[in-house]
Design a protein around this motif. Structure first.
Motif, PDB file in Angstrom:
ATOM      1  N   LYS A 151      16.736  -7.941 -10.238  1.00 13.31           N
ATOM      2  CA  LYS A 151      15.766  -8.085 -11.328  1.00 13.31           C
ATOM      3  C   LYS A 151      14.655  -7.068 -11.120  1.00 13.31           C
ATOM      4  N   ARG A 152      14.290  -6.355 -12.195  1.00 16.60           N
ATOM      5  CA  ARG A 152      13.217  -5.366 -12.121  1.00 16.60           C
ATOM      6  C   ARG A 152      11.913  -5.974 -12.642  1.00 16.60           C
ATOM      7  N   LYS A 153      10.834  -5.730 -11.890  1.00 19.21           N
ATOM      8  CA  LYS A 153       9.511  -6.239 -12.265  1.00 19.21           C
ATOM      9  C   LYS A 153       8.495  -5.118 -12.134  1.00 19.21           C
ATOM     10  N   CYS A 154       7.413  -5.229 -12.886  1.00 16.02           N
ATOM     11  CA  CYS A 154       6.281  -4.293 -12.797  1.00 16.02           C
ATOM     12  C   CYS A 154       6.773  -2.846 -12.844  1.00 16.02           C
ATOM     13  N   ILE A 155       7.502  -2.516 -13.892  1.00 10.94           N
ATOM     14  CA  ILE A 155       8.104  -1.186 -14.026  1.00 10.94           C
ATOM     15  C   ILE A 155       7.028  -0.134 -14.300  1.00 10.94           C
ATOM     16  N   LEU A 156       7.070   0.937 -13.533  1.00  8.12           N
ATOM     17  CA  LEU A 156       6.120   2.045 -13.642  1.00  8.12           C
ATOM     18  C   LEU A 156       4.674   1.557 -13.580  1.00  8.12           C
ATOM     19  N   THR A 157       4.375   0.801 -12.556  1.00  6.16           N
ATOM     20  CA  THR A 157       3.010   0.295 -12.379  1.00  6.16           C
ATOM     21  C   THR A 157       2.228   1.200 -11.436  1.00  6.16           C
ATOM     22  N   SER A 158       0.938   1.304 -11.699  1.00  6.55           N
ATOM     23  CA  SER A 158       0.057   2.028 -10.782  1.00  6.55           C
ATOM     24  C   SER A 158      -0.701   1.056  -9.880  1.00  6.55           C
ATOM     25  N   GLU A 159      -0.380  -0.247 -10.004  1.00  3.53           N
ATOM     26  CA  GLU A 159      -0.999  -1.262  -9.156  1.00  3.53           C
ATOM     27  C   GLU A 159      -0.235  -1.370  -7.836  1.00  3.53           C
ATOM     28  N   THR A 160      -0.813  -2.097  -6.907  1.00  2.00           N
ATOM     29  CA  THR A 160      -0.151  -2.311  -5.617  1.00  2.00           C
ATOM     30  C   THR A 160       0.109  -3.794  -5.375  1.00  2.00           C
ATOM     31  N   GLU A 161       0.307  -4.534  -6.453  1.00  3.30           N
ATOM     32  CA  GLU A 161       0.741  -5.921  -6.367  1.00  3.30           C
ATOM     33  C   GLU A 161       1.533  -6.267  -7.610  1.00  3.30           C
ATOM     34  N   TYR A 179      15.486 -13.568  -0.649  1.00  2.00           N
ATOM     35  CA  TYR A 179      15.270 -12.337  -1.402  1.00  2.00           C
ATOM     36  C   TYR A 179      14.698 -11.227  -0.514  1.00  2.00           C
ATOM     37  N   THR A 180      14.924  -9.994  -0.942  1.00  2.90           N
ATOM     38  CA  THR A 180      14.177  -8.848  -0.443  1.00  2.90           C
ATOM     39  C   THR A 180      13.673  -8.071  -1.655  1.00  2.90           C
ATOM     40  N   ALA A 181      12.559  -7.382  -1.482  1.00  2.00           N
ATOM     41  CA  ALA A 181      11.999  -6.571  -2.552  1.00  2.00           C
ATOM     42  C   ALA A 181      12.170  -5.100  -2.199  1.00  2.00           C
ATOM     43  N   HIS A 182      12.691  -4.324  -3.141  1.00  2.00           N
ATOM     44  CA  HIS A 182      12.741  -2.880  -3.004  1.00  2.00           C
ATOM     45  C   HIS A 182      11.632  -2.312  -3.880  1.00  2.00           C
ATOM     46  N   ILE A 183      10.710  -1.584  -3.293  1.00  3.82           N
ATOM     47  CA  ILE A 183       9.613  -0.986  -4.051  1.00  3.82           C
ATOM     48  C   ILE A 183       9.900   0.500  -4.187  1.00  3.82           C
ATOM     49  N   LEU A 184      10.267   0.901  -5.409  1.00  2.60           N
ATOM     50  CA  LEU A 184      10.672   2.279  -5.681  1.00  2.60           C
ATOM     51  C   LEU A 184       9.462   3.144  -6.010  1.00  2.60           C
ATOM     52  N   GLN A 238       0.861  -1.184   0.000  1.00  2.00           N
ATOM     53  CA  GLN A 238       0.000   0.000   0.000  1.00  2.00           C
ATOM     54  C   GLN A 238       0.899   1.236   0.000  1.00  2.00           C
ATOM     55  N   PRO A 239       0.398   2.450  -0.333  1.00  4.04           N
ATOM     56  CA  PRO A 239      -0.957   2.804  -0.770  1.00  4.04           C
ATOM     57  C   PRO A 239      -1.047   2.862  -2.287  1.00  4.04           C
ATOM     58  N   LYS A 240      -2.259   3.127  -2.786  1.00  5.05           N
ATOM     59  CA  LYS A 240      -2.450   3.330  -4.219  1.00  5.05           C
ATOM     60  C   LYS A 240      -1.746   4.636  -4.609  1.00  5.05           C
ATOM     61  N   PRO A 241      -0.920   4.638  -5.668  1.00  9.60           N
ATOM     62  CA  PRO A 241      -0.161   5.852  -6.000  1.00  9.60           C
ATOM     63  C   PRO A 241      -1.018   6.930  -6.659  1.00  9.60           C
ATOM     64  N   SER A 242      -0.658   8.164  -6.448  1.00  9.74           N
ATOM     65  CA  SER A 242      -1.327   9.298  -7.080  1.00  9.74           C
ATOM     66  C   SER A 242      -0.261  10.299  -7.514  1.00  9.74           C
ATOM     67  N   GLY A 243      -0.082  10.445  -8.821  1.00  5.41           N
ATOM     68  CA  GLY A 243       0.928  11.353  -9.339  1.00  5.41           C
ATOM     69  C   GLY A 243       2.309  10.741  -9.423  1.00  5.41           C
TER      70      GLY A 243
END
Length: 282
Positions: A64-74, A88-93, A44-49
């Motif tokens: 490894k990069r996944k879901c590049i420039l996504t507006s989803e939250t999964e 593994y760890t995930a970095h959510i940019l 979370q949260p849902k992105p805005s802007g």
């Protein structure tokens, strides 16, 4: 005359630069959800802007990069976790599209560590067939499949990945009873001794005994045999009692009703005879 407009323009540019430097919100409540090695990352949260980009970091593997420039939250990160014993760890940019070519690192949030081999949930086994022959109950089942494939294109099962770390347990009990028994195997079939002529219910569950968490997998559907099944097994004692009461009532009516009718007929005949005698006497 120039210093005034120049000063105003400088202040405006400074405000724009300051606004551009405001740090974007970062992801929170990051969770891993994994069944049979199909792994979904949620947050979370849902992105805005702005948008999110997911980076998967392993101890010994490349980022490894996944879901590049996504507006989803999964994000489905299954194919980035092929080394299932890696941690593994995930970095959510949190990023804006214009910043993708920026050399400055965008703000990001880091997930908890995740090791697919020790944390993915074992899914439901599929009961292939079963039978009860006399005092033997036989159950044959299939492994759950994973999203990973062999070079020939066929899907790997959880047995292919876990090998001897995986075992299965059969839970079984007499139909209409609550007392469970269980037996363990590393193969794909069970044969257990049961009471001949009695119906049994059962389910199968995968287990990884070496795990500290998520040791027990999901339970298969519950199935029951139907050998020598009668109305008492099918519908229970209550229905049997109701049927017995109805039968008693019907039998009682069949006996009592003719007797009552016969007595009424005799009484009517006797009354007619007395009335006739009275008339003759007059």
């Amino acid at each position: 005359m120039l210093p005034g407009p120049a000063l105003l323009l400088g202040a405006l540019l400074w405000r724009l630069a300051a606004a551009g430097d405001e740090e974007l919100p970062t992801a929170v409540n990051i969770t891993w959800s994994s069944i049979n090695f199909k792994t979904i990352l949620q947050w979370q949260p849902k992105p805005s802007g702005y948008f999110y980009t997911v980076e998967i970091h392993g101890r010994t593997s490349d980022v490894k990069r996944k879901c590049i420039l996504t507006s989803e939250t999964e994000c489905d990160v299954t194919d980035a976790l092929r080394n299932v014993k890696e941690t593994y760890t995930a970095h959510i940019l949190s990023v804006k599209p214009a910043e993708m070519d920026n050399f400055e690192e965008p703000p990001f949030a880091v997930s908890e560590k995740f090791t697919p081999y020790s944390q993915t949930v074992i899914g439901k086994p599929e009961i292939k067939n079963y039978s009860q022959d006399g005092s033997k109950l036989n159950v044959v089942f299939n492994d759950p499949l994973t999203p990973y494939v062999f070079p020939n294109g066929s899907f790997q099962s959880i047995q292919d990945i876990f090998q001897h770390d995986l075992e299965y347990k059969l839970y079984y009990w007499k139909d209409q009873s609550s007392g469970k028994k269980d037996i363990t195997t590393k193969s794909h079939n069970f044969e257990v001794s049961v009471d001949s002529g009695k119906n049994y219910c059962f389910y199968v569950q995968g287990i990884i005994p070496s795990r500290r968490e998520n040791r027990n997998g999901q339970e298969s559907m519950v199935l029951c045999t139907s050998v020598g099944r009668n109305i008492l097994d099918e519908y229970g004692t209550e229905v049997f009692i109701i049927l017995a009461v109805i039968a008693v009532v019907v039998i009682t009516l069949a006996i009592v009703l003719p007797v009552v009718l016969c007595k009424r007929k005799k009484a009517k005949r006797a009354r007619a005879v007395r009335e006739k005698e009275l008339l003759n006497g007059v």
